[in-house]
Design a protein around this motif. Structure first.
Motif, mmCIF file in Angstrom:
data_model
loop_
_atom_site.group_PDB
_atom_site.id
_atom_site.type_symbol
_atom_site.label_atom_id
_atom_site.label_comp_id
_atom_site.label_asym_id
_atom_site.label_seq_id
_atom_site.Cartn_x
_atom_site.Cartn_y
_atom_site.Cartn_z
ATOM 1 N N LEU A 1 18.679 -3.464 -64.511
ATOM 2 C CA LEU A 1 17.811 -2.625 -63.677
ATOM 3 C C LEU A 1 17.091 -1.578 -64.513
ATOM 4 O O LEU A 1 15.952 -1.206 -64.207
ATOM 5 C CB LEU A 1 18.627 -1.957 -62.563
ATOM 6 N N GLN A 2 17.740 -1.091 -65.560
ATOM 7 C CA GLN A 2 17.087 -0.122 -66.447
ATOM 8 C C GLN A 2 15.932 -0.768 -67.204
ATOM 9 O O GLN A 2 14.842 -0.202 -67.283
ATOM 10 C CB GLN A 2 18.090 0.417 -67.469
ATOM 11 N N LYS B 1 14.581 -3.745 -66.590
ATOM 12 C CA LYS B 1 13.819 -4.690 -65.753
ATOM 13 C C LYS B 1 13.816 -6.091 -66.371
ATOM 14 O O LYS B 1 12.810 -6.778 -66.380
ATOM 15 C CB LYS B 1 12.378 -4.212 -65.543
ATOM 16 N N PHE C 1 17.238 0.150 -52.412
ATOM 17 C CA PHE C 1 15.945 -0.223 -52.993
ATOM 18 C C PHE C 1 14.955 -0.658 -51.914
ATOM 19 O O PHE C 1 13.762 -0.381 -52.015
ATOM 20 C CB PHE C 1 16.113 -1.337 -54.022
ATOM 21 N N LYS D 1 11.334 0.262 -53.615
ATOM 22 C CA LYS D 1 11.402 -0.089 -55.040
ATOM 23 C C LYS D 1 11.525 -1.604 -55.105
ATOM 24 O O LYS D 1 12.608 -2.162 -55.231
ATOM 25 C CB LYS D 1 12.583 0.602 -55.712
ATOM 26 N N GLU E 1 13.091 -3.575 -58.279
ATOM 27 C CA GLU E 1 14.549 -3.440 -58.309
ATOM 28 C C GLU E 1 15.197 -4.193 -57.148
ATOM 29 O O GLU E 1 16.269 -4.781 -57.291
ATOM 30 C CB GLU E 1 14.962 -1.967 -58.270
ATOM 31 N N SER F 1 17.991 -7.091 -57.666
ATOM 32 C CA SER F 1 19.334 -7.041 -57.076
ATOM 33 C C SER F 1 19.561 -8.225 -56.134
ATOM 34 O O SER F 1 20.673 -8.745 -56.047
ATOM 35 C CB SER F 1 19.585 -5.709 -56.376
#
Length: 172
Positions: A101-102, A104, A141, A146, A149, A153
């Motif tokens: 997630l950081q 991508k 999210f 978002k 993200e 997920s």
């Protein structure tokens, strides 16, 4: 001999768990002292709880009775059947989800989903923690728009669900 496997597990898994906890906390906080303290506290929680009970009760005998009750294992993480073996895998899944997630990056997310799906075969109860946390994160999210993200997920949950299909067919 299974006894040697338990001895090896007692030697390998606690340092691995400490390292993974440290990496996870460091990737969140970027502070070495907080990460080290958090990892030690998480692994030694039962000892801290016993010392607190001794301080509150003012009864040192209580501490020694708790240590030598049963097989003498005080630490929660020294239970091979569940925590000692499973917690590193949960941490790997969380750490790779966080990293994905950081950055991508889909490869981290797919790896996290694979570990999530394999949890069904290792210890199905542990899957619940990761699944609920990821569903809550996905909902967050969604409500905060978002979308990238959110899709990542969902990808993680989807990969885990696909890997868990044979488990579901077999046991349900």
């Amino acid at each position: 001999n299974i006894e040697y496997l338990f001895i090896l597990a007692d030697f390998v898994f606690p340092p691995l768990t400490f390292l993974l906890l440290y990496l996870l906390l460091f990737s969140v906080t970027r502070n070495r002292i907080i990460s080290f303290t958090g990892a030690i506290t998480s692994l030694m929680y039962d000892i801290f709880q016993l010392f607190l009970a001794v301080l509150i009760r003012f009864d040192p005998l209580y501490f020694w009775l708790r240590i030598y009750k049963g097989d003498g294992r005080v630490l929660h993480m020294s239970r091979f059947e569940a925590q000692e073996f499973i917690f590193p895998f949960i941490l790997i899944a969380i750490l790779s989800l966080w990293r994905g997630l950081q950055l991508k990056k889909r490869n981290w997310i797919v790896f996290s989903g694979m570990i999530f799906g394999l949890h069904f075969y290792i210890y199905p109860y542990s899957t619940l923690f990761y699944a609920v946390g990821t569903v809550i994160l996905t909902t967050y999210f969604l409500f905060h728009s978002k979308w990238q993200e959110f899709r990542l997920s969902l990808l993680c949950l989807g990969v885990g669900a696909i890997i868990a299909i044979p488990y579901g067919i077999t046991f349900y």
